[in-house]
Design a protein around this motif. Structure first.
Motif, PDB file in Angstrom:
ATOM      1  N   LEU A  82      43.885  33.795  31.565  1.00 37.77           N
ATOM      2  CA  LEU A  82      43.153  32.935  32.495  1.00 37.77           C
ATOM      3  C   LEU A  82      43.596  33.094  33.946  1.00 37.77           C
ATOM      4  CD1 LEU A  82      42.812  29.648  30.427  1.00 37.77           C
ATOM      5  CD2 LEU A  82      41.031  31.286  31.007  1.00 37.77           C
ATOM      6  N   GLY A  83      44.750  33.683  34.176  1.00 37.91           N
ATOM      7  CA  GLY A  83      45.238  33.881  35.537  1.00 37.91           C
ATOM      8  C   GLY A  83      44.349  34.780  36.374  1.00 37.91           C
ATOM      9  N   LYS A  84      43.527  35.589  35.729  1.00 41.57           N
ATOM     10  CA  LYS A  84      42.623  36.492  36.452  1.00 41.57           C
ATOM     11  C   LYS A  84      41.231  35.902  36.645  1.00 41.57           C
ATOM     12  CE  LYS A  84      44.723  40.853  35.390  1.00 41.57           C
ATOM     13  NZ  LYS A  84      44.417  42.247  35.183  1.00 41.57           N
ATOM     14  N   LEU A  85      40.962  34.767  36.013  1.00 41.19           N
ATOM     15  CA  LEU A  85      39.631  34.166  36.067  1.00 41.19           C
ATOM     16  C   LEU A  85      39.615  32.993  37.043  1.00 41.19           C
ATOM     17  CD1 LEU A  85      38.863  34.218  32.246  1.00 41.19           C
ATOM     18  CD2 LEU A  85      38.317  35.953  33.953  1.00 41.19           C
TER      19      LEU A  85
ATOM     20  N   VAL B  25      39.522  42.204  26.741  1.00 38.86           N
ATOM     21  CA  VAL B  25      38.139  42.607  26.999  1.00 38.86           C
ATOM     22  C   VAL B  25      37.974  42.890  28.486  1.00 38.86           C
ATOM     23  CG1 VAL B  25      37.182  41.243  25.086  1.00 38.86           C
ATOM     24  CG2 VAL B  25      37.283  40.249  27.379  1.00 38.86           C
ATOM     25  N   VAL B  26      36.930  43.636  28.808  1.00 37.84           N
ATOM     26  CA  VAL B  26      36.514  43.788  30.196  1.00 37.84           C
ATOM     27  C   VAL B  26      35.356  42.817  30.377  1.00 37.84           C
ATOM     28  CG1 VAL B  26      35.589  45.329  31.950  1.00 37.84           C
ATOM     29  CG2 VAL B  26      37.212  46.206  30.261  1.00 37.84           C
ATOM     30  N   ALA B  27      35.498  41.914  31.332  1.00 33.05           N
ATOM     31  CA  ALA B  27      34.464  40.912  31.596  1.00 33.05           C
ATOM     32  C   ALA B  27      33.926  41.123  33.007  1.00 33.05           C
ATOM     33  CB  ALA B  27      35.032  39.506  31.449  1.00 33.05           C
ATOM     34  N   ALA B  28      32.622  41.012  33.143  1.00 38.54           N
ATOM     35  CA  ALA B  28      31.974  41.122  34.455  1.00 38.54           C
ATOM     36  C   ALA B  28      31.666  39.721  34.958  1.00 38.54           C
ATOM     37  CB  ALA B  28      30.687  41.923  34.342  1.00 38.54           C
ATOM     38  N   GLU B  29      32.014  39.476  36.214  1.00 40.77           N
ATOM     39  CA  GLU B  29      31.686  38.184  36.814  1.00 40.77           C
ATOM     40  C   GLU B  29      30.179  38.120  37.030  1.00 40.77           C
ATOM     41  OE1 GLU B  29      32.532  35.920  40.959  1.00 40.77           O
ATOM     42  OE2 GLU B  29      34.227  36.936  40.031  1.00 40.77           O
TER      43      GLU B  29
ATOM     44  N   HIS C  72      28.646  38.510  25.111  1.00 38.42           N
ATOM     45  CA  HIS C  72      29.014  37.089  25.072  1.00 38.42           C
ATOM     46  C   HIS C  72      29.289  36.606  26.494  1.00 38.42           C
ATOM     47  CE1 HIS C  72      30.757  33.313  23.796  1.00 38.42           C
ATOM     48  NE2 HIS C  72      31.793  33.565  24.576  1.00 38.42           N
ATOM     49  N   ARG C  73      28.711  35.461  26.851  1.00 40.64           N
ATOM     50  CA  ARG C  73      28.915  34.867  28.176  1.00 40.64           C
ATOM     51  C   ARG C  73      29.748  33.607  28.043  1.00 40.64           C
ATOM     52  NH1 ARG C  73      23.613  35.640  31.860  1.00 40.64           N
ATOM     53  NH2 ARG C  73      23.339  37.854  31.448  1.00 40.64           N
ATOM     54  N   PHE C  74      30.636  33.408  29.010  1.00 40.93           N
ATOM     55  CA  PHE C  74      31.455  32.204  29.006  1.00 40.93           C
ATOM     56  C   PHE C  74      31.715  31.760  30.438  1.00 40.93           C
ATOM     57  CE2 PHE C  74      34.296  35.832  29.035  1.00 40.93           C
ATOM     58  CZ  PHE C  74      35.325  35.488  29.895  1.00 40.93           C
TER      59      PHE C  74
ATOM     60  N   SER D 119      31.240  32.192  35.937  1.00 40.14           N
ATOM     61  CA  SER D 119      30.811  32.639  34.606  1.00 40.14           C
ATOM     62  C   SER D 119      31.044  34.136  34.473  1.00 40.14           C
ATOM     63  CB  SER D 119      29.332  32.329  34.395  1.00 40.14           C
ATOM     64  OG  SER D 119      29.124  30.940  34.426  1.00 40.14           O
ATOM     65  N   TYR D 120      31.292  34.565  33.237  1.00 38.65           N
ATOM     66  CA  TYR D 120      31.617  35.958  32.946  1.00 38.65           C
ATOM     67  C   TYR D 120      30.862  36.419  31.707  1.00 38.65           C
ATOM     68  CZ  TYR D 120      35.457  34.810  36.071  1.00 38.65           C
ATOM     69  OH  TYR D 120      36.185  34.388  37.153  1.00 38.65           O
ATOM     70  N   GLU D 121      30.706  37.749  31.590  1.00 38.01           N
ATOM     71  CA  GLU D 121      30.079  38.343  30.411  1.00 38.01           C
ATOM     72  C   GLU D 121      30.969  39.470  29.909  1.00 38.01           C
ATOM     73  OE1 GLU D 121      25.946  40.506  28.977  1.00 38.01           O
ATOM     74  OE2 GLU D 121      26.164  39.901  31.062  1.00 38.01           O
ATOM     75  N   VAL D 122      31.216  39.493  28.594  1.00 38.64           N
ATOM     76  CA  VAL D 122      32.025  40.546  27.983  1.00 38.64           C
ATOM     77  C   VAL D 122      31.197  41.831  27.978  1.00 38.64           C
ATOM     78  CG1 VAL D 122      33.194  41.309  25.878  1.00 38.64           C
ATOM     79  CG2 VAL D 122      33.301  38.897  26.561  1.00 38.64           C
ATOM     80  N   ILE D 123      31.739  42.901  28.598  1.00 38.41           N
ATOM     81  CA  ILE D 123      31.005  44.171  28.640  1.00 38.41           C
ATOM     82  C   ILE D 123      31.726  45.296  27.901  1.00 38.41           C
ATOM     83  CG2 ILE D 123      29.738  43.631  30.752  1.00 38.41           C
ATOM     84  CD1 ILE D 123      31.752  45.358  32.289  1.00 38.41           C
ATOM     85  N   GLU D 124      32.998  45.070  27.540  1.00 40.31           N
ATOM     86  CA  GLU D 124      33.748  46.083  26.798  1.00 40.31           C
ATOM     87  C   GLU D 124      34.878  45.394  26.047  1.00 40.31           C
ATOM     88  OE1 GLU D 124      36.743  49.777  27.853  1.00 40.31           O
ATOM     89  OE2 GLU D 124      35.182  49.277  29.306  1.00 40.31           O
ATOM     90  N   ILE D 125      35.156  45.871  24.843  1.00 35.69           N
ATOM     91  CA  ILE D 125      36.241  45.312  24.034  1.00 35.69           C
ATOM     92  C   ILE D 125      37.335  46.361  23.920  1.00 35.69           C
ATOM     93  CG2 ILE D 125      36.865  44.348  21.786  1.00 35.69           C
ATOM     94  CD1 ILE D 125      33.826  43.617  21.537  1.00 35.69           C
TER      95      ILE D 125
END
Length: 167
Positions: free
Chosen positions: A38-41, A70-74, A17-19, A46-52
């Protein structure tokens, strides 16, 4: 690629999932989960969920719904850079050469920030100049000691301009 542990809604907690973070509501800044949510974003990125990760049952202050770690990749940013800087793998200083066009990244990247070109996508014109459309990551912001008196970035990695007399 920068990886970040953050919180998303249960519906968004799907691998792939991308957001995009458009802005951060003021209500979020007073939430006890803000630092891990959201403090880390970064707005505009844009980010993509790579691990839950396993849910701990936390709830969003605004929606009241469950949020999941989740782990999200920028994801890389798509924008315009001058043709002479458009080389895959190159690390260059963004100087804001392009402003106001549709694909100009000037609302996301600030002059003086180092960017790494990931992929060259094509060519385009902006205000009678040729630019390359590229994917890139932002590496770092300039240090305060690198800012000049008027707040412009001074790149010390460039060789001095040698002036030779014409013969």
């Amino acid at each position: 690629m920068r990886k970040i542990i953050t919180l998303v809604s249960r519906e968004q907690a799907v691998i792939g999932h991308r957001f995009r973070v458009v802005s951060i509501p003021d209500e979020c800044k007073s939430c006890k989960l803000y630092a891990v949510c959201l403090g880390k974003l970064t707005p505009g990125r844009s980010y993509e969920v790579i691990e839950i990760r396993p849910s701990l049952g936390q709830r969003c202050k605004i929606t009241g719904e469950e949020v999941v770690p989740v782990v999200a990749a920028e994801l890389p940013i798509v924008g315009l850079v001058p043709l002479n800087k458009a080389l895959e793998g190159a690390i260059v200083t963004f100087e804001g050469e392009c402003k106001g066009c549709k694909d100009c990244p000037d609302n996301i990247v600030k002059p003086g920030e180092k960017i790494k070109i990931i992929r060259v996508l094509g060519r385009t014109r902006c205000k009678d100049r040729d630019f390359a459309t590229v994917e890139f990551y932002i590496l770092e912001a300039p240090l305060p000691s690198e800012l000049g008196a008027v707040g412009t970035y001074q790149d010390h990695s460039r060789a001095p301009l040698l002036r030779r007399p014409l013969k």
